[in-house]
Design a protein around this motif. Structure first.
Motif, short mmCIF file in Angstrom:
data_model
loop_
_atom_site.label_atom_id
_atom_site.label_comp_id
_atom_site.label_asym_id
_atom_site.label_seq_id
_atom_site.Cartn_x
_atom_site.Cartn_y
_atom_site.Cartn_z
N GLN A 84 0.80 -1.21 0.00
CA GLN A 84 0.00 0.00 0.00
C GLN A 84 0.84 1.27 0.00
OE1 GLN A 84 -2.37 -0.64 3.50
NE2 GLN A 84 -3.31 -2.49 2.65
N ALA A 85 2.12 1.17 0.30
CA ALA A 85 2.97 2.35 0.41
C ALA A 85 3.19 3.01 -0.94
CB ALA A 85 4.32 1.96 1.03
N THR A 86 3.34 4.33 -0.90
CA THR A 86 3.61 5.12 -2.10
C THR A 86 5.07 4.95 -2.51
OG1 THR A 86 2.03 6.76 -1.28
CG2 THR A 86 3.46 7.43 -3.08
N ARG A 87 5.32 4.84 -3.80
CA ARG A 87 6.70 4.86 -4.29
C ARG A 87 7.36 6.17 -3.82
NH1 ARG A 87 6.90 3.08 -10.68
NH2 ARG A 87 6.12 0.94 -10.44
N LEU A 88 8.61 6.07 -3.40
CA LEU A 88 9.30 7.23 -2.84
C LEU A 88 9.35 8.42 -3.80
CD1 LEU A 88 10.69 8.30 -0.33
CD2 LEU A 88 12.86 7.38 -1.21
N PRO A 89 9.66 8.26 -5.10
CA PRO A 89 9.65 9.44 -5.98
C PRO A 89 8.30 10.13 -6.04
CG PRO A 89 10.78 7.60 -7.04
CD PRO A 89 10.11 7.04 -5.81
N VAL A 90 7.21 9.35 -5.99
CA VAL A 90 5.87 9.94 -6.02
C VAL A 90 5.60 10.68 -4.71
CG1 VAL A 90 3.41 9.43 -6.24
CG2 VAL A 90 5.08 8.15 -7.60
N ALA A 91 5.96 10.05 -3.59
CA ALA A 91 5.76 10.69 -2.28
C ALA A 91 6.59 11.97 -2.17
CB ALA A 91 6.13 9.72 -1.16
N ARG A 92 7.80 11.95 -2.71
CA ARG A 92 8.64 13.15 -2.67
C ARG A 92 8.07 14.27 -3.53
NH1 ARG A 92 14.62 10.17 -2.72
NH2 ARG A 92 14.92 10.25 -0.44
N HIS A 93 7.47 13.91 -4.66
CA HIS A 93 6.81 14.94 -5.48
C HIS A 93 5.69 15.61 -4.69
CE1 HIS A 93 4.26 16.88 -8.39
NE2 HIS A 93 3.30 15.99 -8.18
N ARG A 94 4.86 14.81 -4.03
CA ARG A 94 3.75 15.36 -3.26
C ARG A 94 4.28 16.23 -2.11
NH1 ARG A 94 0.65 11.32 -3.27
NH2 ARG A 94 1.72 10.13 -1.67
N ALA A 95 5.31 15.73 -1.43
CA ALA A 95 5.89 16.51 -0.33
C ALA A 95 6.47 17.83 -0.83
CB ALA A 95 6.97 15.68 0.37
N GLY A 96 7.07 17.79 -2.02
CA GLY A 96 7.62 19.02 -2.58
C GLY A 96 6.54 20.05 -2.87
N LEU A 131 3.71 20.28 -1.31
CA LEU A 131 3.24 20.79 -0.02
C LEU A 131 4.23 21.77 0.59
CD1 LEU A 131 1.63 17.58 1.47
CD2 LEU A 131 0.49 19.78 1.12
N THR A 132 5.51 21.49 0.44
CA THR A 132 6.53 22.39 0.98
C THR A 132 6.40 23.78 0.36
OG1 THR A 132 8.04 20.54 1.31
CG2 THR A 132 9.00 22.72 1.30
N ALA A 133 6.05 23.84 -0.93
CA ALA A 133 5.89 25.12 -1.61
C ALA A 133 4.75 25.93 -1.01
CB ALA A 133 5.67 24.90 -3.09
N ALA A 134 3.78 25.25 -0.39
CA ALA A 134 2.65 25.95 0.24
C ALA A 134 3.00 26.45 1.64
CB ALA A 134 1.44 25.02 0.32
N THR A 135 4.20 26.11 2.13
CA THR A 135 4.74 26.53 3.43
C THR A 135 3.78 26.32 4.60
OG1 THR A 135 4.07 28.84 3.13
CG2 THR A 135 6.28 28.21 2.35
#
Length: 402
Positions: A81-93, A95-99
């Motif tokens: 069920q876990a997200t592939r790390l590159p996909v999870a990092r894209h989503r986190a990136g 979100l980071t832009a939204a501060t």
């Protein structure tokens, strides 16, 4: 594995046994030989099984987590069920832009997304109703030296107001398998829609029905190395468009929205025409997002049929959003003359791509009974409501214009 067995695995003796299990996996391909090597340490059968299962899960997890997998912990369901790390990092990136100052992961599982959030610098916490998953998520953060808090809790009962953003990945499988009724998900669709009325991000299956997406929400489809992995809903606080296709690959990240589609407001005017010198097969994320005509615009092309996701053009272009092919020739669509045409060309190995026609490649290929030394790619599709077949050659980067 239960929480007590996992807690023992984290102790020094448990870590030593896990290291021996990993060594056994490296030395033996045979599962029986692996098990015998671990049992020779004198560990109990239960602990040997736990250590060996974890070592084997780490091997499987490399496909999703890369080099981090060797330091992480998993369960079979949690890894699936876990997200592939590159996909999870894209989503986190994104979100980071939204501060945001803080983020809560509802149903964090083994912590795969938490790892990406924390690694991106977000202040993130996770909750899950399963004590084992919580213990594993906590251990994964500690193993990777990342901050974050995890606890056992039902996210649907919590006061979410202290958190700037809430992330949810509803469980879509139950004891009887996949749950197709959205209200049967955990948490249910009614909770998800209420969540989307605040700053939130929701991960869903890529087959998400467009009609389910509430107004004002951005729906993003993400593919990684050619596989469509998920649909993500971004609430109005975080949305930047209505529909987005994001493609992750060796060359980095590329994204496409309805603003890149000159026909998104007038679908009746979509360009349709005869098959030209080149065909383009849009990425699955593009197809799911309904942005095939944006690809057509990008290659100065047109659709071969208004309802089929093939784009054709008269020139070769390089695009991250589609695979390009040079059309070699049209061949008969009907099976008997097609077989004769392929045999006449000495084709013995055939890649078959179908779209818009009732043909199953796995069933067609043996019936063709091909013989020959040449390999080819065959496209079976519909053009102007007529079945058509084309022999094509994949384009190389050197054959395309940017």
């Amino acid at each position: 594995m239960d929480p007590d067995a996992f807690a023992w695995l984290l102790t020094p003796p448990g870590q030593q046994l896990l290291a021996r299990a990993e060594q056994a996996c490296a030395e033996h391909a045979d599962p029986v030989a692996r098990a015998e090597a671990v049992r020779r340490t004198g560990a109990s059968a239960e602990r040997a099984t736990t250590a060996l299962a974890q070592a084997e899960l780490r091997i499987r997890a490399v496909a999703k987590f890369g080099e981090l997998a060797s330091r992480m912990y998993f369960t079979p369901d949690g890894l699936e069920q876990a997200t592939r790390l590159p996909v999870a990092r894209h989503r986190a990136g994104r979100l980071t832009a939204a501060t945001p100052h803080s983020l809560l992961d509802l149903g964090c599982g083994i912590g795969g997304d938490l790892v990406a959030f924390a690694d991106a610098g977000l202040t993130a916490a996770g909750v899950d109703t399963d004590p084992l998953r919580v213990a594993i998520a906590r251990a994964n953060l500690e193993a990777l030296d990342l901050p974050g808090a995890v606890q056992v809790a039902d996210g649907t009962t919590l006061d979410l107001s202290p958190f700037d953003v809430v992330y949810a990945d509803p469980a879509r499988r139950g004891a009887r398998g996949r749950v197709f009724d959205a209200e049967g998900w955990t948490p249910p669709w009614s909770f998800i829609t209420s969540l989307l009325r605040r700053a939130s991000v929701v991960k869903l299956a890529p087959g998400l029905d467009h009609d389910l997406v509430p107004g004002g929400i951005e729906a993003e489809w993400v593919s990684d190395r050619g596989d469509v992995k998920e649909a993500v809903l971004w609430s109005s606080w975080l949305a930047t468009c209505a529909r987005r296709a994001t493609v992750l690959g060796a060359g980095g990240l590329a994204t496409l929205t309805e603003e890149d589609d000159p026909w998104h407001l007038t679908p009746a005017d979509r360009p349709v025409g005869d098959v030209g010198a080149f065909l383009y097969e849009p990425d699955g994320a593009v197809i799911r997002a309904g942005l095939v005509t944006a690809v057509a615009a990008g290659v100065d092309g047109r659709l071969v049929d208004p309802r089929i996701a093939w784009v054709t053009a008269d020139a070769a272009y390089s695009t991250p959003f589609a695979r390009g092919y040079r059309v070699v020739e049209e061949v008969p669509f009907r099976e008997k003359p097609l077989r004769a045409a392929l045999r006449a060309r000495g084709i013995g190995a055939l890649t078959i791509k179908t779209r818009g026609v009732a043909v199953t490649p796995e069933q067609l290929r043996p019936r063709l009974a091909l013989r020959g030394d040449s390999a080819a790619t065959l496209v079976l599709t519909r053009v102007a409501d007529k079945g058509c077949a084309f022999l094509v050659e994949p384009l190389s980067p050197a054959q395309t214009a940017p």
